[in-house]
Design a protein around this motif. Sequence first.
Motif, mmCIF file in Angstrom:
data_model
loop_
_atom_site.group_PDB
_atom_site.id
_atom_site.type_symbol
_atom_site.label_atom_id
_atom_site.label_comp_id
_atom_site.label_asym_id
_atom_site.label_seq_id
_atom_site.Cartn_x
_atom_site.Cartn_y
_atom_site.Cartn_z
ATOM 1 N N UNK A 146 33.687 31.563 44.046
ATOM 2 C CA UNK A 146 35.563 31.596 44.747
ATOM 3 C C UNK A 146 35.903 32.751 45.318
ATOM 4 N N UNK A 147 35.448 34.738 44.251
ATOM 5 C CA UNK A 147 36.047 35.846 44.918
ATOM 6 C C UNK A 147 35.625 36.254 45.586
ATOM 7 N N UNK A 148 33.252 35.880 45.625
ATOM 8 C CA UNK A 148 32.586 36.739 46.434
ATOM 9 C C UNK A 148 32.541 38.012 45.472
ATOM 10 N N UNK A 149 32.438 38.156 44.677
ATOM 11 C CA UNK A 149 32.191 39.084 43.816
ATOM 12 C C UNK A 149 33.355 39.400 41.797
ATOM 13 N N UNK A 150 32.682 39.997 41.401
ATOM 14 C CA UNK A 150 32.909 39.361 39.675
ATOM 15 C C UNK A 150 33.520 41.463 39.885
ATOM 16 N N UNK A 151 34.292 40.962 38.473
ATOM 17 C CA UNK A 151 34.980 41.846 37.551
ATOM 18 C C UNK A 151 34.603 43.063 37.427
ATOM 19 N N UNK A 152 34.482 44.265 37.526
ATOM 20 C CA UNK A 152 33.589 45.272 37.246
ATOM 21 C C UNK A 152 33.680 45.477 36.298
ATOM 22 N N UNK A 153 32.639 46.740 35.341
ATOM 23 C CA UNK A 153 32.378 46.374 34.269
ATOM 24 C C UNK A 153 34.271 47.786 33.684
ATOM 25 N N UNK A 154 34.223 48.464 34.605
ATOM 26 C CA UNK A 154 34.607 49.507 34.243
ATOM 27 C C UNK A 154 36.787 48.998 34.474
ATOM 28 N N UNK A 155 36.824 48.021 34.507
ATOM 29 C CA UNK A 155 37.984 47.129 34.025
ATOM 30 C C UNK A 155 38.056 46.300 32.855
ATOM 31 N N UNK A 156 36.566 46.603 32.198
ATOM 32 C CA UNK A 156 36.005 46.153 30.856
ATOM 33 C C UNK A 156 37.360 46.586 30.044
#
Length: 96
Positions: free
Chosen positions: A52-62
């Motif tokens: 849907x967004x063409x990207x995944x939440x980056x690990x830095x935001x975990x």
Amino acid sequence: MTDLGLCPRCDEHQMMHPPQINALSRLSRHPGDPSIWVCSDCGTDEALEQVSCKQVTPKRDWPLPFRTFDAVICSMKIQQMILSKDPNSRETDETI
């Protein structure tokens, strides 16, 4: 059995043993990337983000404060529970 702790992405669900039972994060799909295992819900969330967004939440935001598609994931779980309790509740072409 080794305790694998909580999912690194959501910090909510207990990881299963062996780790390969869990979902392989989309952030570790390229050759040479270390394997990053996440819970099934987070694996589904990453898949929906990618589509849907063409990207995944980056690990830095975990760890995440919430999953992007948590409402969709919860709805899918409810549907799965309903269907697993009463397999005859689903209409098919034969019953219409």
